[in-house]
Design a protein around this motif. Structure first.
Motif, PDB file in Angstrom:
ATOM      1  N   ASP A 112      53.557  33.294  33.328  1.00  0.00           N
ATOM      2  CA  ASP A 112      52.147  32.947  33.121  1.00  0.00           C
ATOM      3  C   ASP A 112      51.838  31.477  33.377  1.00  0.00           C
ATOM      4  O   ASP A 112      50.825  30.953  32.898  1.00  0.00           O
ATOM      5  CB  ASP A 112      51.696  33.315  31.697  1.00  0.00           C
ATOM      6  CG  ASP A 112      51.841  34.799  31.411  1.00  0.00           C
ATOM      7  OD1 ASP A 112      51.607  35.602  32.342  1.00  0.00           O
ATOM      8  OD2 ASP A 112      52.204  35.156  30.268  1.00  0.00           O
ATOM      9  N   GLU A 141      35.431  35.033  35.529  1.00  0.00           N
ATOM     10  CA  GLU A 141      36.858  35.329  35.436  1.00  0.00           C
ATOM     11  C   GLU A 141      37.143  36.046  34.129  1.00  0.00           C
ATOM     12  O   GLU A 141      36.804  35.556  33.059  1.00  0.00           O
ATOM     13  CB  GLU A 141      37.692  34.043  35.516  1.00  0.00           C
ATOM     14  CG  GLU A 141      37.606  33.339  36.859  1.00  0.00           C
ATOM     15  CD  GLU A 141      38.566  32.168  36.963  1.00  0.00           C
ATOM     16  OE1 GLU A 141      39.774  32.395  36.784  1.00  0.00           O
ATOM     17  OE2 GLU A 141      38.105  31.046  37.203  1.00  0.00           O
ATOM     18  N   GLU A 157      40.269  38.836  32.336  1.00  0.00           N
ATOM     19  CA  GLU A 157      41.693  39.092  32.454  1.00  0.00           C
ATOM     20  C   GLU A 157      41.999  39.936  33.697  1.00  0.00           C
ATOM     21  O   GLU A 157      41.474  41.030  33.868  1.00  0.00           O
ATOM     22  CB  GLU A 157      42.218  39.800  31.207  1.00  0.00           C
ATOM     23  CG  GLU A 157      43.732  39.953  31.189  1.00  0.00           C
ATOM     24  CD  GLU A 157      44.235  40.580  29.897  1.00  0.00           C
ATOM     25  OE1 GLU A 157      45.458  40.646  29.723  1.00  0.00           O
ATOM     26  OE2 GLU A 157      43.393  40.988  29.067  1.00  0.00           O
ATOM     27  N   ASN A 158      42.832  39.365  34.577  1.00  0.00           N
ATOM     28  CA  ASN A 158      43.294  40.050  35.792  1.00  0.00           C
ATOM     29  C   ASN A 158      42.179  40.371  36.783  1.00  0.00           C
ATOM     30  O   ASN A 158      42.352  41.239  37.637  1.00  0.00           O
ATOM     31  CB  ASN A 158      44.038  41.346  35.440  1.00  0.00           C
ATOM     32  CG  ASN A 158      45.251  41.101  34.570  1.00  0.00           C
ATOM     33  OD1 ASN A 158      45.957  40.111  34.754  1.00  0.00           O
ATOM     34  ND2 ASN A 158      45.484  41.988  33.610  1.00  0.00           N
ATOM     35  N   THR A 198      39.517  39.163  43.382  1.00  0.00           N
ATOM     36  CA  THR A 198      40.761  39.254  42.620  1.00  0.00           C
ATOM     37  C   THR A 198      41.979  39.240  43.523  1.00  0.00           C
ATOM     38  O   THR A 198      43.000  38.621  43.199  1.00  0.00           O
ATOM     39  CB  THR A 198      40.765  40.542  41.773  1.00  0.00           C
ATOM     40  OG1 THR A 198      39.589  40.582  40.952  1.00  0.00           O
ATOM     41  CG2 THR A 198      41.991  40.594  40.882  1.00  0.00           C
ATOM     42  N   ARG A 199      41.893  39.905  44.674  1.00  0.00           N
ATOM     43  CA  ARG A 199      43.037  40.015  45.565  1.00  0.00           C
ATOM     44  C   ARG A 199      43.106  38.898  46.608  1.00  0.00           C
ATOM     45  O   ARG A 199      43.922  38.971  47.528  1.00  0.00           O
ATOM     46  CB  ARG A 199      43.020  41.369  46.261  1.00  0.00           C
ATOM     47  CG  ARG A 199      43.457  42.528  45.357  1.00  0.00           C
ATOM     48  CD  ARG A 199      44.839  42.286  44.782  1.00  0.00           C
ATOM     49  NE  ARG A 199      45.432  43.502  44.222  1.00  0.00           N
ATOM     50  CZ  ARG A 199      46.626  43.553  43.662  1.00  0.00           C
ATOM     51  NH1 ARG A 199      47.361  42.460  43.595  1.00  0.00           N
ATOM     52  NH2 ARG A 199      47.094  44.684  43.167  1.00  0.00           N
ATOM     53  N   THR A 256      44.706  36.175  46.585  1.00  0.00           N
ATOM     54  CA  THR A 256      45.693  35.504  45.748  1.00  0.00           C
ATOM     55  C   THR A 256      46.176  34.181  46.323  1.00  0.00           C
ATOM     56  O   THR A 256      46.939  33.470  45.666  1.00  0.00           O
ATOM     57  CB  THR A 256      46.899  36.433  45.515  1.00  0.00           C
ATOM     58  OG1 THR A 256      47.373  36.925  46.783  1.00  0.00           O
ATOM     59  CG2 THR A 256      46.502  37.608  44.636  1.00  0.00           C
TER      60      THR A 256
END
Length: 575
Positions: free
Chosen positions: A227, A477, A479-480, A494-495, A497
């Protein structure tokens, strides 16, 4: 400084409107286009110790919220050396030197027993393990100075009138903090910071000259702490297989050895928890420059590298998916396909098409986050299923290679890609082995039997909306998940990255808001618009782009690639 003190003392207990005296002597700010008969005022500059500072207002509704610009002479930072290609390194160093101290000073001024409006507050942009251009500190060549940007809230008495005494006192304390740290800066550490940045520039030059897609230096620490972005303690240092080891000599005489991945098709395989995805993640972040101690200082990847995923549910608008589909139910249009809820296979095909359109020369793919029916179809399934609209990636990977687009692929459950691989890396407990010689029995002879070679997407636009139809953009934003919302338009990023910092999401938000508001640009290539917009993001040292909309004044921005902006724009839903 006496001039600044006089203004503050005169404004003490006055209404907030008096704050305009910090940046102009006119009650109404005049721009160069307001009237040829009304001259524009000279900048109101204040001098203190080694720096020059000035203020900028943010609007009538937020008079106590101001922007403080501090100009640091270049000679004080770099001496007689030219800035050259290392401008970003100097900007980054100043932010790292000053931001933590200024933000800590601001925190020390907070008092839980007072209304928030009665407290002085300073805010500087913070940094991460990435060395990148940020609007918190920019070099202004025309002024031969570095410009710091600080968000500044003027304290008010009872929330209504100016506390001029506190404004002067705390501003002076903050300036003293900055000047003290500048005078005490470790110039040897600065020199090492800039030298490391130059080394990373030279590694990237080496990639281009040597036909490499990536370089990973021996001794690099790739695993991250859980994390966090910090290197994992006790991790196995990277060591290149002897057959892939390359050596480069930097301009300062330093020699680096490490693994050089040549362009083409590279397959990374190994057992579970062997370090396959960790290596791929490090290659994805290799598009950035990193600070000393990050562990990935000498990991470099083609700057256009893009990691692609299967994204169930992503929106698709007017995208040519004919390279990967022969037809769709209902005879839906393949060359301008659109849907609000794409399947895994469709979404991954779209991501590859968009990345290729955006100029990516290196695709990064992990089997674990891909759609199986898109990635492979073995001989048994080909013979069993006669009517299949999907053209698997195996059947296009060689075409992409011929177009100059490399693929670095992590697999663990299927050997289908061994037929096409130029290089095979085998990982065992984070140790990398070159298993390319073992590919011989499985190599593909000839080319895959596929549909006619496709015409890859060459044209894509973004709909233009008048600004009256838009509200201000915001980043969300949870979680995830990460989203950008602009009025009624939402982009799920989200993807994406490759984005390493939340300030980059701020940049995407701001740039998308501007792209959507542009007029008469429907015929302009979206790729070109995104490249131009991303390239000009930090070109204005006065942040006048943000001053055009006061709700954005506090945004911290960080440079992004035109490719990332394109991928975000293609995910807009509701426009």
């Amino acid at each position: 400084m006496n001039k600044f003190k006089q203004i503050c003392m005169k404004a003490h207990t006055e209404k907030k409107e008096a704050l305009h005296n910090l940046y102009t002597d006119r009650h109404r700010y005049l721009s160069s286009v307001s009237s040829s008969e009304q001259p524009v005022e000279d900048e109101k500059l204040f001098y203190y110790r080694n720096v020059v500072f000035q203020f900028c207002g943010t609007g009538f509704r937020t008079m106590q919220q101001m922007i403080l610009f501090i100009w640091i002479p270049e000679t004080f930072v770099i001496g007689g050396n030219p800035v050259g290609r290392c401008r970003t390194a100097y900007e980054d160093w100043l932010l790292r030197l000053l931001s933590e101290a200024v933000n800590e000073l601001s925190d020390s001024l907070q008092n839980d027993h007072k209304d928030a409006r009665e407290k002085t507050e300073f805010s500087m942009q913070t940094t991460s393990s990435v060395v990148a251009g940020r609007n918190g500190c920019l070099y202004a060549a025309e002024r031969h100075a570095f410009r710091l940007r600080i968000n500044f809230r003027v304290p008010l008495i009872n929330g209504n009138v100016i506390n001029g005494k506190s404004t002067y006192r705390e501003t002076k304390n903050m300036l003293d903090c900055i000047c003290d740290r500048l005078e005490a800066m470790d110039r040897l550490a600065l020199s090492e910071h800039v030298r490391l940045y130059e080394d990373q520039l030279e590694i990237r030059d080496f990639l281009r000259e040597s036909g490499l897609a990536a370089f990973v230096a021996d001794g690099s620490v790739l695993p991250r702490q859980a994390d966090t972005d910090a290197p994992m303690e006790g991790a196995v240092p990277f060591r290149s297989p002897e057959s892939l080891r390359v050596t480069l000599t930097l301009s300062d005489g330093k020699k680096l050895t490490g693994m050089g991945l040549r362009r083409g098709i590279t397959v990374i395989t190994g057992g579970g928890y062997s370090g396959k995805s960790t290596l791929l993640d490090s290659l994805e972040q290799g598009i950035y420059f990193h600070v000393k101690g990050d562990g990935r200082e000498y990991v470099a990847t083609d700057e256009t590298a893009c990691k692609v995923y299967a994204e169930d549910g992503r929106v698709v608008s007017d995208t040519d998916i004919s390279p990967f589909f022969t037809y769709l139910p209902g005879d839906r249009e393949l060359r301008a396909f659109r849907t609000h809820h794409a399947s895994g296979s469709v979404s991954q095909a779209v991501n590859i098409v968009e990345a290729a359109y955006g100029g990516s020369r290196c695709l990064l793919i992990d089997e674990d986050t891909s759609a199986t029916n898109f990635m492979i179809r073995d001989e048994i399934m080909r013979s069993l299923v006669k009517k299949e609209p999907i053209i698997p990636y195996t059947d296009r990977i060689l075409e992409l290679k011929e177009q100059g687009i490399s693929t670095i692929l992590v697999i663990g459950g299927s050997g289908e890609y061994l037929k096409y691989a130029d290089h095979l890396l085998l990982l065992e407990d984070y140790h990398v082995l070159d298993a390319t010689e073992e590919l011989t029995p499985w190599r593909q002879t000839g080319t895959p039997e596929t549909a006619q070679a496709p015409q890859w997407m060459r044209h894509k636009t973004l709909p233009s909306l008048p600004m009256t139809d838009l509200f201000f953009g915001e980043r969300i934003e949870i979680e995830n998940a990460k989203y950008i919302k602009i009025g009624g338009c939402v982009a799920d990023i989200t993807r994406l990255t490759a984005l390493a910092d939340s300030d980059q999401i701020n940049s995407l938000t701001w740039l998308l808001e501007n792209l959507l508001g542009e007029k008469e640009t429907e015929q302009t290539e979206l790729r070109d618009r995104c490249q131009a917009a991303a390239g000009s993001l930090l070109s204005d040292t006065f942040d006048t782009v943000l001053a055009s909309r006061t709700h954005q004044y506090e945004l911290w921005l960080e440079e992004v690639r035109g490719l990332d902006l394109l991928m975000a724009a293609c995910r807009l839903r509701g426009c």
